[in-house]
Design an enzyme around this catalytic site. Structure first.
Site, PDB file in Angstrom:
ATOM      1  N   GLU A  53      -5.135   1.639   2.894  1.00  0.00           N
ATOM      2  CA  GLU A  53      -4.891   0.664   3.806  1.00  0.00           C
ATOM      3  C   GLU A  53      -5.027   1.099   5.153  1.00  0.00           C
ATOM      4  O   GLU A  53      -5.612   0.300   5.914  1.00  0.00           O
ATOM      5  CB  GLU A  53      -3.538   0.160   3.586  1.00  0.00           C
ATOM      6  CG  GLU A  53      -3.377  -1.484   4.348  1.00  0.00           C
ATOM      7  CD  GLU A  53      -2.640  -1.356   5.632  1.00  0.00           C
ATOM      8  OE1 GLU A  53      -2.853  -2.364   6.334  1.00  0.00           O
ATOM      9  OE2 GLU A  53      -2.478  -0.394   6.119  1.00  0.00           O
ATOM     10  N   GLU A  54      -4.490   2.168   5.559  1.00  0.00           N
ATOM     11  CA  GLU A  54      -4.561   2.990   6.723  1.00  0.00           C
ATOM     12  C   GLU A  54      -5.975   3.354   7.089  1.00  0.00           C
ATOM     13  O   GLU A  54      -6.257   4.014   8.092  1.00  0.00           O
ATOM     14  CB  GLU A  54      -3.473   4.099   6.849  1.00  0.00           C
ATOM     15  CG  GLU A  54      -2.140   3.590   6.581  1.00  0.00           C
ATOM     16  CD  GLU A  54      -1.613   2.472   7.554  1.00  0.00           C
ATOM     17  OE1 GLU A  54      -2.045   2.169   8.485  1.00  0.00           O
ATOM     18  OE2 GLU A  54      -0.275   2.319   7.463  1.00  0.00           O
ATOM     19  N   ASP A  98       4.226  -6.556   4.173  1.00  0.00           N
ATOM     20  CA  ASP A  98       3.840  -5.248   5.048  1.00  0.00           C
ATOM     21  C   ASP A  98       3.750  -5.656   6.632  1.00  0.00           C
ATOM     22  O   ASP A  98       2.829  -5.251   7.175  1.00  0.00           O
ATOM     23  CB  ASP A  98       2.298  -4.721   4.419  1.00  0.00           C
ATOM     24  CG  ASP A  98       1.473  -3.508   5.075  1.00  0.00           C
ATOM     25  OD1 ASP A  98       2.558  -2.930   5.574  1.00  0.00           O
ATOM     26  OD2 ASP A  98       0.474  -3.694   5.119  1.00  0.00           O
ATOM     27  N   ASP A 132      -0.488   4.409   0.768  1.00  0.00           N
ATOM     28  CA  ASP A 132      -0.789   5.422   1.693  1.00  0.00           C
ATOM     29  C   ASP A 132      -0.209   5.451   3.049  1.00  0.00           C
ATOM     30  O   ASP A 132       0.363   4.039   3.352  1.00  0.00           O
ATOM     31  CB  ASP A 132      -2.354   5.563   1.713  1.00  0.00           C
ATOM     32  CG  ASP A 132      -2.773   4.084   2.599  1.00  0.00           C
ATOM     33  OD1 ASP A 132      -2.266   3.015   1.862  1.00  0.00           O
ATOM     34  OD2 ASP A 132      -3.729   4.032   3.268  1.00  0.00           O
ATOM     35  N   HIS A 152       0.851  -1.249   0.078  1.00  0.00           N
ATOM     36  CA  HIS A 152      -0.126   0.062  -0.081  1.00  0.00           C
ATOM     37  C   HIS A 152       0.997   1.315   0.068  1.00  0.00           C
ATOM     38  O   HIS A 152       2.139   1.234   0.452  1.00  0.00           O
ATOM     39  CB  HIS A 152      -0.974  -0.055   1.353  1.00  0.00           C
ATOM     40  CG  HIS A 152      -0.253   0.167   2.434  1.00  0.00           C
ATOM     41  ND1 HIS A 152      -0.197   1.198   3.267  1.00  0.00           N
ATOM     42  CD2 HIS A 152      -0.097  -0.669   3.332  1.00  0.00           C
ATOM     43  CE1 HIS A 152       0.396   0.970   4.207  1.00  0.00           C
ATOM     44  NE2 HIS A 152       0.644  -0.137   4.576  1.00  0.00           N
ATOM     45  N   HIS A 202       3.537   3.073  12.998  1.00  0.00           N
ATOM     46  CA  HIS A 202       2.259   3.955  13.196  1.00  0.00           C
ATOM     47  C   HIS A 202       2.807   5.030  14.239  1.00  0.00           C
ATOM     48  O   HIS A 202       1.949   5.891  14.595  1.00  0.00           O
ATOM     49  CB  HIS A 202       1.084   3.215  13.524  1.00  0.00           C
ATOM     50  CG  HIS A 202       0.449   2.488  12.610  1.00  0.00           C
ATOM     51  ND1 HIS A 202      -0.798   2.289  12.592  1.00  0.00           N
ATOM     52  CD2 HIS A 202       0.830   1.933  11.572  1.00  0.00           C
ATOM     53  CE1 HIS A 202      -1.102   1.386  11.463  1.00  0.00           C
ATOM     54  NE2 HIS A 202      -0.331   1.480  10.844  1.00  0.00           N
ATOM     55  N   ASP A 256       6.451   1.610   6.270  1.00  0.00           N
ATOM     56  CA  ASP A 256       4.807   1.127   6.360  1.00  0.00           C
ATOM     57  C   ASP A 256       4.263   2.154   5.350  1.00  0.00           C
ATOM     58  O   ASP A 256       3.720   3.145   5.478  1.00  0.00           O
ATOM     59  CB  ASP A 256       4.235   1.322   7.471  1.00  0.00           C
ATOM     60  CG  ASP A 256       2.843   0.756   7.557  1.00  0.00           C
ATOM     61  OD1 ASP A 256       2.459  -0.068   6.631  1.00  0.00           O
ATOM     62  OD2 ASP A 256       2.290   1.236   8.713  1.00  0.00           O
TER      63      ASP A 256
END
Lengths: 476, 476
Positions: free
Chosen positions: A166-167, A195, A100, A98, A445, A132
């Site tokens: 994805e997020e 991922d 994003d 991903h 994150h 990520d």
């Protein structure tokens, strides 16, 4: 016969500055999917990938996904679908990533500008999305480029599926995967997702299982509006009193789930599975460091890893509708919603688990003899996933790890969920492999997210080597 | 001999439009004490009162209180101290009120502009502060003016203390009251506070008791930071699991406090006290209406009023540090703080109650066998207050109620706290009377706050009549 990889590896080393520069350009695009104001940047990131892939000779489509369900005026960012190679004599591998990222502001506590890739003296490359998942996504592009420049034939046909939501719950992706399973993805023989992360910082791993997650709300209401505890305290039955009593009946301090029938669904440990835990590179010290405390339930590695990977757990997340700010407020909340979730494992069934939860919560509430009103419901559910670590997809990846990193990988499971894994498995019917590039300290994150330069460059070699070994594995 | 009040009463009726206009001017000043940006309006309101009082012939001081503790650059609004009359042959009565108001925005749901007094066809005067507490404060000024214009001698020396921070914890007031007890307030023989409400809408009351409030925090912490429930669920002891179990041990659905020793401190009901409840104008229907539900603990009036007024209650207000928003978040909160309070009554002692709470919470937590860390502490404490309803101060007020409203008042207590009541009693050593002007439907802290025109105009007569009867009561 082991694949000839030296030319490819040398080319990766020679192009390392160029690959870091590619990551720098990607990090500079703040493709934050949860922020509607950033949507043009997310779309710009899709075009960046499309342009890079096209320049490398891939066929690329930007597939629109329609409007965002919770913001009907906002277009979802497109999925980047790409194919590199169309040789019937080669295996075809589908990879997912991903483009994003999570939100990031310098003021959150970042030591550097989050959208400027900053490399420190230890080779740590700081930047939002570095690990990520822009680093791994670019890993596939870099592997293609290094093959081209080294003049090494690309070992497989590569199908790529890179999403931009994805997020934010992968809005729209499941439908696309199901729709394309027999079309764009039709000739995929296995799936690889990069991922996730190593279990620690030193030893690579291959991941073959994930827990599912059923998320519940327990809503208790009574009065028509919030009340003053001075005026009404002692005269009205209080929803919050009932809620804490119901929540207290779910799980004990040592994590034992008290809802009958949940633990009974769990698959027994086989001797084969049990032996897998012994060699895994993991210590309680690592866990204590990650926790920031020694408040673990178990003292030893094996029961701890089993509790994280192969047993269910129940966490109480919080209460909506009650007083939650600092300070003192003398409110009797009129309606409170307790939130808890159960991480699920083989062979738990979603519907059966829901029924057991609903019945138990209703029974506990009935015991209180309250005039208040109870509702209990699942906010969302998601199944666990376990693949066979003996499939040729994993065997090839294990050989690639040993070739690049010089060690056999740990075969791991994870406690969390990556729902797209199960979607790909169910839609394509093929084996799915989770092949991580970054390590446990990357802070996906968090503030100061980073990808180590070593993990990025060796990771590019790993992704390429994996494709070579995949090409050589006999059909099972 | 009953006081001659007809001239005064007629003058109040004749001046009613003028008095409503005075309230309109006061409501138009948005003296919101909790909003630093509104502080100039709060100060403007103090000057408005000072100017009006000076024009009526009172001696007025604006007493500064220094800086606001939580905003060291912000001056607290002054206390308006005033004296009307200084005749050694008359009794001296101290009255208290506040000129600040709760926040209000039209967009909160007000039907009218909150800072424009709007009178509807039923004589309801809507506006922020109309009933809490600008109407009652102006009641004293209006009573003075009506006496002057009627040519009726004012029956007492009146000391006035009007503060501007009541809605924000009465910052700075306690110290001033204690300091002035033997100075500005030295000759006060009784205290009257008009800042509460009738129990219903039809029958006036005199209030002789309030519950106290001890507010507690239970803080449970473990991990160094919030955790992901997928990664850590099942391996770490979770503070929220411990907290709901501790909170669940405090009180049951029917409001029974489970902490040993609390209920044992409560003064027994005497036959004299018990007889007071029978005649009180209160129905369960009124309570159901106020609750917006029928989720009461008791079915009947008497146990309900006793539970509200003369028994302790325990309410759980909420949890700080846990997930409290709508939606689903899979967090394991690292530190959670449960908030609860106990409403206290005679003869509960603050220190003993605190000790019982701390000991019980620690015992309940110890039973869990948790490695997490517990702290339990009182955020604030406040004693209950009960005055003698047989004091001449109450006897005079009861006669005034009967003269103005034609009924004997209910003698009531309240479940909430008005801490300044106890401060005045303790600092001056004099009897304190709560003499409400508005009714139970006024919505003091809500949208569409109002004061009925009838309650305002008859209330002015009541305050004046009270002073006449006070002047005539024999010393006890």
């Amino acid at each position: 016969m082991a694949p000839q990889l030296d030319g490819f590896f040398q080319q990766v080393d020679g192009l390392s500055d160029h690959f870091i520069d590619r990551l720098r350009k990607a990090v500079a695009i703040p493709s934050v999917s949860s922020d509607a104001a950033r949507r043009p940047d997310v779309v710009r990131m899709a075009h960046f990938l499309s342009d890079e892939l096209t320049a490398l000779g891939a066929q690329v489509e930007l597939r629109p996904l329609g409007k965002q369900p919770d913001k009907p005026d906002l277009d979802l960012p497109p999925v980047v679908l790409a194919r590199y190679g169309n040789d019937k004599g080669k295996r075809t591998i589908l990879v997912y990533g991903h483009y994003d990222v999570q939100p990031a502001e310098k003021t959150d506590g970042w030591a550097t500008e989050p959208f400027e890739l900053t490399v420190d003296g230890q080779g740590r490359m700081f930047g939002r999305g570095s690990t990520d998942d822009k680093g791994p996504v670019l890993g596939w592009l870099n592997a293609i480029e290094a093959h081209k420049k080294a003049g090494v034939d690309f070992p497989v046909n590569l199908l790529m599926c890179f999403e931009g939501m994805e997020e934010y719950g992968s809005e729209g992706l499941d439908a696309l995967i199901e729709q394309e399973a027999q079309r764009f993805f039709a000739d995929a023989e296995a799936v690889c997702i990069s991922d996730n992360y190593w279990l620690g910082t030193e030893k690579p791993c291959l991941t073959y299982g994930l827990r599912g997650c059923n998320y519940y709300s327990v809503e208790i209401s009574g009065p028509g509006q919030d009340l003053h505890s001075g005026v009404f305290g002692g005269t009205a039955q209080e929803p919050m009193t009932d809620l804490v009593r119901v929540l207290a009946s779910l799980v004990d301090t040592n994590g034992k789930i008290l809802i009958p029938g949940i633990n009974e669904q769990v698959a027994p440990v086989t001797p084969e599975e049990e032996s897998l835990y012994d060699d895994i590179s993991f210590t309680m010290e690592t866990l204590h460091d990650a926790l920031g405390s020694k408040t673990t339930i178990f003292e030893d590695k094996k029961p701890t890893l089993m509790a994280r990977w192969r047993y269910p757990s129940l966490s109480i997340h919080g209460v909506e509708g009650a007083f939650s700010a600092p300070g003192a407020k003398t409110v009797i909340p009129a309606k409170v919603i307790g939130k808890f979730s159960i991480r699920t494992v083989p062979n738990m069934e979603i519907d059966k688990t829901n029924e057991l939860v609903y019945q138990y919560v209703q029974e506990q509430f009935a015991k209180l003899g309250s005039k208040n009103t109870l509702k209990v419901y699942a906010q969302h559910t998601g199944k666990w996933w376990v693949a066979s670590p003996h499939h040729w997809n994993f065997t090839a990846a294990a050989k690639a790890v040993e070739r690049v990193w010089g060690v056999k990988p740990d075969f791991t499971r994870e406690g969390g969920s990556i729902p797209v894994t199960l979607t790909f498995e169910q839609a394509t019917g093929k084996n799915v492999l989770l092949l991580p590039m970054g390590s446990s300290t990357d802070g996906a994150h968090s503030i100061n997210e980073k990808l180590d330069k070593r993990n990025y460059i060796e990771g590019i070699k790993l992704l390429g080597a994996y494709l070579h070994y995949v090409a050589e594995e006999p059909k099972q």
